[in-house]
Design an enzyme around this catalytic site. Structure first.
Site, short mmCIF file in Angstrom:
data_model
loop_
_atom_site.label_atom_id
_atom_site.label_comp_id
_atom_site.label_asym_id
_atom_site.label_seq_id
_atom_site.Cartn_x
_atom_site.Cartn_y
_atom_site.Cartn_z
N GLY A 48 0.78 -1.26 -0.02
CA GLY A 48 0.03 0.23 0.00
C GLY A 48 0.93 1.29 0.25
N CYS A 49 0.22 2.31 -0.38
CA CYS A 49 1.00 3.55 -0.45
C CYS A 49 1.59 4.15 0.91
CB CYS A 49 0.26 4.47 -1.26
SG CYS A 49 -1.28 5.09 -0.55
N TYR A 50 0.62 4.24 2.09
CA TYR A 50 0.88 4.60 3.28
C TYR A 50 1.76 3.78 3.95
CZ TYR A 50 -2.92 8.18 3.31
OH TYR A 50 -3.87 9.05 3.03
N PRO A 51 1.75 2.45 3.62
CA PRO A 51 2.90 1.50 4.39
C PRO A 51 4.16 1.43 3.74
CG PRO A 51 0.59 0.43 4.16
CD PRO A 51 0.45 1.72 3.56
N THR A 52 4.14 1.65 2.26
CA THR A 52 5.50 1.83 1.88
C THR A 52 6.24 3.20 2.52
OG1 THR A 52 4.68 1.28 -0.43
CG2 THR A 52 6.59 2.63 -0.50
#
Length: 312
Positions: free
Chosen positions: A114-118
């Site tokens: 995911g973008c935030y988890p990246t």
């Protein structure tokens, strides 16, 4: 060798950006369906099983259904851009910098982060592994993203007259990104996640504030910065700022696409307070760029081919 690629969900924001990054690349042939076929199960089944690599740009339930359409005895490998398989058994987490490029290259099923988890994992996971940060700490994440990450409905909301300047959400404290943050950082507890959206099309800032002086091992912010710099040394995608701290970090309303990610460690004079910050493109390393990076690895190609990266 030419690799056949089918993007299931090619009309969405992530699918469109993946296709743009593959334009003009002779290593790939795109299998496409017309508007009438995109929701036709038989047509999708045929395309999925004809592909060397299928990239799923679908909602979670639709992604699971797409995987069921693929013959497990066939040769199709999968990159899933949804959150359906990010902590699932039998799936490789598609973050090459963290799990290893070789592991991604050898996988048959890859789940795009995911973008935030990246951003969160890029900052925290290496430091937990190095035991500079504790696995049992109650981590918080404050993050802001461009509105393109919300898909067509949110894009329309932000680009129409009377659009909001800022949107904060996730107040039920059960965001779908929480399991992968905990699992892939090796944490004992879920993180407390505060996501928001601003009136910029693309871009993302993810911040993890830390009171280092309250930790048993009393790490110093300089130690964290040096450890991250060593971990990502040689990476063409992830960079760690070691220059004097900038006075501000900005997201521009119409920033150019990028598949790079910048990491920052800000510390106070004593080094016992820190703010770990990742700045990335939610549609780049946070989605489409990451998918292309993983596609390159699956196909035995140079990892950064076709990526939008700053000049060396």
């Amino acid at each position: 060798m030419t690799h056949k690629v089918f993007i299931d969900g090619a009309a969405g924001t992530t699918g469109l950006e993946i296709a743009q990054r593959l334009e003009g690349r002779s290593e790939f042939t795109l299998i496409t369906l017309d508007d009438a076929q995109r929701k036709d199960t038989a047509a999708r089944r045929e395309a999925l099983n004809e592909a060397d690599v299928a990239i799923l740009c679908l909602p979670d339930d639709a992604a699971r259904e797409a995987v069921e359409l693929i013959d497990p005895a066939g040769g199709t490998r999968v990159i899933d851009a949804s959150s359906a398989h990010r902590t699932a058994d039998g799936w490789c987490y598609g973050f090459p910098e963290l799990v290893g490029s070789e592991r991604v290259a050898d996988a048959r099923r890859v789940s795009n982060p995911g973008c935030y988890p990246t951003g969160f994992l890029a900052l925290v996971a290496p430091l937990v592994r190095a035991e500079l940060l504790p696995s049992d700490w109650p981590y918080t994440v404050n993050a802001v993203s461009g509105y393109s990450g919300g898909g067509k409905a949110l894009i329309e909301r932000f680009e129409n007259e009377g659009a909001p300047a800022f949107r904060s959400y996730g107040y039920d404290l059960s965001h779908k990104h929480l399991p992968e943050m905990k699992a892939h950082a090796g944490l004992d507890h879920p993180v407390l996640f505060a996501p928001s959206v601003v009136a910029a099309y693309r871009g993302m800032i993810v911040e993890v504030p830390l009171h280092l002086g309250a930790m048993a091992n009393d790490p110093h912010s300089d130690e964290l910065r040096e450890a991250l710099a060593a971990f990502y040394k040689g990476s063409a995608v992830v960079s760690v700022s070691r220059d004097p701290a900038p006075a501000e970090l900005l997201l521009e309303p119409r920033a150019e696409p990028t598949d790079a990610m910048e990491l920052f460690v800000f510390g106070n004079e004593g080094g016992w307070n820190a703010r770990l910050v990742a700045r990335l493109d939610n549609l780049g390393k946070g989605a489409s760029g990451a998918a292309v990076q993983n596609l390159n690895l699956l196909c035995g190609l140079p990892e950064t081919s076709g990526l939008i990266l700053p000049a060396a």
